[in-house]
Design a protein around this motif. Sequence first.
Motif, PDB file in Angstrom:
ATOM      1  N   LEU A  99       0.828  -1.202   0.000  1.00  0.00           N
ATOM      2  CA  LEU A  99       0.000   0.000   0.000  1.00  0.00           C
ATOM      3  C   LEU A  99       0.861   1.250   0.000  1.00  0.00           C
ATOM      4  O   LEU A  99       0.521   2.255  -0.637  1.00  0.00           O
ATOM      5  CB  LEU A  99      -0.936   0.000   1.209  1.00  0.00           C
ATOM      6  N   LEU A 100       1.982   1.196   0.688  1.00  0.00           N
ATOM      7  CA  LEU A 100       2.930   2.315   0.679  1.00  0.00           C
ATOM      8  C   LEU A 100       3.430   2.573  -0.737  1.00  0.00           C
ATOM      9  O   LEU A 100       3.517   3.728  -1.179  1.00  0.00           O
ATOM     10  CB  LEU A 100       4.095   1.999   1.614  1.00  0.00           C
ATOM     11  N   ILE A 101       3.743   1.515  -1.467  1.00  0.00           N
ATOM     12  CA  ILE A 101       4.226   1.662  -2.845  1.00  0.00           C
ATOM     13  C   ILE A 101       3.136   2.250  -3.743  1.00  0.00           C
ATOM     14  O   ILE A 101       3.393   3.153  -4.542  1.00  0.00           O
ATOM     15  CB  ILE A 101       4.703   0.295  -3.377  1.00  0.00           C
ATOM     16  N   LEU A 102       1.920   1.751  -3.616  1.00  0.00           N
ATOM     17  CA  LEU A 102       0.821   2.240  -4.457  1.00  0.00           C
ATOM     18  C   LEU A 102       0.507   3.706  -4.144  1.00  0.00           C
ATOM     19  O   LEU A 102       0.266   4.500  -5.063  1.00  0.00           O
ATOM     20  CB  LEU A 102      -0.415   1.373  -4.239  1.00  0.00           C
ATOM     21  N   ALA A 103       0.497   4.072  -2.865  1.00  0.00           N
ATOM     22  CA  ALA A 103       0.212   5.462  -2.495  1.00  0.00           C
ATOM     23  C   ALA A 103       1.322   6.390  -2.958  1.00  0.00           C
ATOM     24  O   ALA A 103       1.066   7.498  -3.447  1.00  0.00           O
ATOM     25  CB  ALA A 103       0.020   5.568  -0.986  1.00  0.00           C
ATOM     26  N   GLY A 104       2.573   5.958  -2.815  1.00  0.00           N
ATOM     27  CA  GLY A 104       3.680   6.773  -3.308  1.00  0.00           C
ATOM     28  C   GLY A 104       3.611   6.959  -4.808  1.00  0.00           C
ATOM     29  O   GLY A 104       3.922   8.033  -5.328  1.00  0.00           O
ATOM     30  N   ARG A 105       3.177   5.909  -5.506  1.00  0.00           N
ATOM     31  CA  ARG A 105       3.022   5.979  -6.959  1.00  0.00           C
ATOM     32  C   ARG A 105       1.995   7.032  -7.363  1.00  0.00           C
ATOM     33  O   ARG A 105       2.198   7.794  -8.304  1.00  0.00           O
ATOM     34  CB  ARG A 105       2.611   4.604  -7.485  1.00  0.00           C
ATOM     35  N   VAL A 106       0.873   7.085  -6.638  1.00  0.00           N
ATOM     36  CA  VAL A 106      -0.219   7.982  -7.008  1.00  0.00           C
ATOM     37  C   VAL A 106       0.040   9.404  -6.530  1.00  0.00           C
ATOM     38  O   VAL A 106      -0.127  10.366  -7.287  1.00  0.00           O
ATOM     39  CB  VAL A 106      -1.551   7.463  -6.431  1.00  0.00           C
ATOM     40  N   PHE A 107       0.471   9.564  -5.287  1.00  0.00           N
ATOM     41  CA  PHE A 107       0.531  10.891  -4.683  1.00  0.00           C
ATOM     42  C   PHE A 107       1.911  11.541  -4.719  1.00  0.00           C
ATOM     43  O   PHE A 107       2.050  12.696  -4.342  1.00  0.00           O
ATOM     44  CB  PHE A 107       0.033  10.833  -3.236  1.00  0.00           C
ATOM     45  N   GLY A 108       2.935  10.808  -5.130  1.00  0.00           N
ATOM     46  CA  GLY A 108       4.225  11.437  -5.328  1.00  0.00           C
ATOM     47  C   GLY A 108       5.259  11.117  -4.266  1.00  0.00           C
ATOM     48  O   GLY A 108       4.975  10.505  -3.231  1.00  0.00           O
ATOM     49  N   ALA A 109       6.495  11.546  -4.540  1.00  0.00           N
ATOM     50  CA  ALA A 109       7.649  11.186  -3.711  1.00  0.00           C
ATOM     51  C   ALA A 109       7.567  11.768  -2.308  1.00  0.00           C
ATOM     52  O   ALA A 109       7.875  11.080  -1.330  1.00  0.00           O
ATOM     53  CB  ALA A 109       8.930  11.649  -4.401  1.00  0.00           C
ATOM     54  N   GLY A 110       7.176  13.034  -2.188  1.00  0.00           N
ATOM     55  CA  GLY A 110       7.106  13.650  -0.871  1.00  0.00           C
ATOM     56  C   GLY A 110       6.074  12.982   0.012  1.00  0.00           C
ATOM     57  O   GLY A 110       6.318  12.696   1.188  1.00  0.00           O
ATOM     58  N   PHE A 111       4.913  12.719  -0.552  1.00  0.00           N
ATOM     59  CA  PHE A 111       3.849  12.028   0.175  1.00  0.00           C
ATOM     60  C   PHE A 111       4.318  10.631   0.588  1.00  0.00           C
ATOM     61  O   PHE A 111       4.099  10.193   1.722  1.00  0.00           O
ATOM     62  CB  PHE A 111       2.604  11.935  -0.699  1.00  0.00           C
ATOM     63  N   GLY A 112       4.981   9.926  -0.329  1.00  0.00           N
ATOM     64  CA  GLY A 112       5.462   8.585  -0.023  1.00  0.00           C
ATOM     65  C   GLY A 112       6.488   8.582   1.094  1.00  0.00           C
ATOM     66  O   GLY A 112       6.495   7.678   1.937  1.00  0.00           O
ATOM     67  N   PHE A 113       7.366   9.585   1.110  1.00  0.00           N
ATOM     68  CA  PHE A 113       8.381   9.679   2.161  1.00  0.00           C
ATOM     69  C   PHE A 113       7.720   9.807   3.527  1.00  0.00           C
ATOM     70  O   PHE A 113       8.046   9.070   4.457  1.00  0.00           O
ATOM     71  CB  PHE A 113       9.292  10.874   1.897  1.00  0.00           C
ATOM     72  N   VAL A 114       6.783  10.733   3.645  1.00  0.00           N
ATOM     73  CA  VAL A 114       6.134  10.956   4.937  1.00  0.00           C
ATOM     74  C   VAL A 114       5.273   9.763   5.327  1.00  0.00           C
ATOM     75  O   VAL A 114       5.230   9.366   6.494  1.00  0.00           O
ATOM     76  CB  VAL A 114       5.292  12.248   4.897  1.00  0.00           C
ATOM     77  N   LEU A 115       4.566   9.156   4.358  1.00  0.00           N
ATOM     78  CA  LEU A 115       3.727   8.001   4.654  1.00  0.00           C
ATOM     79  C   LEU A 115       4.571   6.826   5.154  1.00  0.00           C
ATOM     80  O   LEU A 115       4.148   6.089   6.053  1.00  0.00           O
ATOM     81  CB  LEU A 115       2.941   7.585   3.413  1.00  0.00           C
ATOM     82  N   GLY A 116       5.756   6.649   4.588  1.00  0.00           N
ATOM     83  CA  GLY A 116       6.627   5.582   5.070  1.00  0.00           C
ATOM     84  C   GLY A 116       7.011   5.773   6.521  1.00  0.00           C
ATOM     85  O   GLY A 116       6.992   4.820   7.314  1.00  0.00           O
ATOM     86  N   CYS A 117       7.343   7.001   6.900  1.00  0.00           N
ATOM     87  CA  CYS A 117       7.691   7.295   8.293  1.00  0.00           C
ATOM     88  C   CYS A 117       6.494   7.091   9.217  1.00  0.00           C
ATOM     89  O   CYS A 117       6.589   6.412  10.243  1.00  0.00           O
ATOM     90  CB  CYS A 117       8.201   8.728   8.416  1.00  0.00           C
ATOM     91  N   SER A 118       5.360   7.678   8.844  1.00  0.00           N
ATOM     92  CA  SER A 118       4.200   7.648   9.736  1.00  0.00           C
ATOM     93  C   SER A 118       3.616   6.240   9.851  1.00  0.00           C
ATOM     94  O   SER A 118       3.148   5.845  10.925  1.00  0.00           O
ATOM     95  CB  SER A 118       3.134   8.626   9.239  1.00  0.00           C
ATOM     96  N   SER A 119       3.648   5.463   8.773  1.00  0.00           N
ATOM     97  CA  SER A 119       3.094   4.105   8.806  1.00  0.00           C
ATOM     98  C   SER A 119       3.865   3.214   9.768  1.00  0.00           C
ATOM     99  O   SER A 119       3.278   2.482  10.576  1.00  0.00           O
ATOM    100  CB  SER A 119       3.108   3.491   7.408  1.00  0.00           C
ATOM    101  N   LEU A 120       5.193   3.249   9.679  1.00  0.00           N
ATOM    102  CA  LEU A 120       5.992   2.406  10.559  1.00  0.00           C
ATOM    103  C   LEU A 120       5.906   2.870  12.005  1.00  0.00           C
ATOM    104  O   LEU A 120       5.915   2.043  12.927  1.00  0.00           O
ATOM    105  CB  LEU A 120       7.449   2.396  10.081  1.00  0.00           C
ATOM    106  N   PHE A 121       5.798   4.186  12.214  1.00  0.00           N
ATOM    107  CA  PHE A 121       5.661   4.682  13.580  1.00  0.00           C
ATOM    108  C   PHE A 121       4.332   4.243  14.176  1.00  0.00           C
ATOM    109  O   PHE A 121       4.269   3.768  15.315  1.00  0.00           O
ATOM    110  CB  PHE A 121       5.769   6.206  13.600  1.00  0.00           C
ATOM    111  N   ALA A 122       3.251   4.372  13.392  1.00  0.00           N
ATOM    112  CA  ALA A 122       1.932   3.975  13.887  1.00  0.00           C
ATOM    113  C   ALA A 122       1.871   2.477  14.152  1.00  0.00           C
ATOM    114  O   ALA A 122       1.323   2.035  15.165  1.00  0.00           O
ATOM    115  CB  ALA A 122       0.852   4.377  12.877  1.00  0.00           C
ATOM    116  N   SER A 123       2.427   1.682  13.248  1.00  0.00           N
ATOM    117  CA  SER A 123       2.395   0.230  13.439  1.00  0.00           C
ATOM    118  C   SER A 123       3.230  -0.184  14.643  1.00  0.00           C
ATOM    119  O   SER A 123       2.897  -1.150  15.335  1.00  0.00           O
ATOM    120  CB  SER A 123       2.894  -0.473  12.183  1.00  0.00           C
ATOM    121  N   ALA A 124       4.328   0.537  14.908  1.00  0.00           N
ATOM    122  CA  ALA A 124       5.148   0.220  16.078  1.00  0.00           C
ATOM    123  C   ALA A 124       4.371   0.453  17.366  1.00  0.00           C
ATOM    124  O   ALA A 124       4.480  -0.314  18.320  1.00  0.00           O
ATOM    125  CB  ALA A 124       6.425   1.060  16.070  1.00  0.00           C
ATOM    126  N   LEU A 125       3.569   1.511  17.396  1.00  0.00           N
ATOM    127  CA  LEU A 125       2.754   1.775  18.579  1.00  0.00           C
ATOM    128  C   LEU A 125       1.691   0.696  18.761  1.00  0.00           C
ATOM    129  O   LEU A 125       1.383   0.304  19.892  1.00  0.00           O
ATOM    130  CB  LEU A 125       2.093   3.152  18.457  1.00  0.00           C
TER     131      LEU A 125
END
Length: 272
Positions: A99-125
């Motif tokens: 899902l991270l790859i698909l979202a980065g593909r659609v919304f762009g590199a900056g969005f993908g960078f932040v989503l990667g950080c926030s996704s792993l942080f949220a899943s860690a919690l």
Amino acid sequence: MTGRLRPRSVAVLVVASVAGLMMFLWPMLLVPEPGVTRVDPPFFFMLLLPIVVGVVVAELSEGGMDSKALAMLGVLTAINGAMRALGAGTAGIELVFFLLILAGRVFGAGFGFVLGCSSLFASALLTTGVGPWLPFQMLASAWIGMGAGLLPRRVSGKAEIVMLVVYGVLCAYVFGLLMNFSSWPFALGVQVPGHEGGLSFIPGAPLLENLHRFGIYTLLTSTGGFDTGRAITNAVAIVTLGPAILATLRRAARRARYGPVATLPTVEAPTG
């Protein structure tokens, strides 16, 4: 879409990536004092990374992302965090990356960078997976999302799915390699039959020698197991769910009108 970034935002992403790369590679560049046989974990870098990520998020929020993009970021972060908790990495089953790859593909590199950080942080919690490895996971996932946004834009249809599958498989192995590298220099006494000198990191040893040790260590510990399981999961998920999710995300992007909206020409009504 949110793929268009200001030059300053691009510069911030580059600086953050370089700082993160140094966090991974600094043991290889270390010149130890005579007699030093081990290195300590980079606690300074682990404290620095959240600050770097915060600067990136603030910069993108100011100029590269509007409120609608941030809302989408929150939704996808929550979904990704919950999906990762379902697999929890068992046998390499990681549901967060496709899902991270698909979202980065659609919304762009900056969005993908932040989503990667926030996704792993949220899943860690959610999975109580907070530890010294988390900053490395966040950064590696951020690069995966950013890379998806940098893939060629003109590819579409079945060719796009094939491209994303190849990228997903590659990312699975790169993620495992990076995570191994984040802990291997600090692992002591790695002994493997057939390798009398062991596979531990040796401070000050020639670069190629340490890389050789690390390559064997990675092949034996994760490449054939967790990394391959992650690659299969990414490939299957992108093939089966990718077309529908891409269409949904693109429809949401069009309706929300992410990014600048083209101005339509004014047509005057006929008189008489």
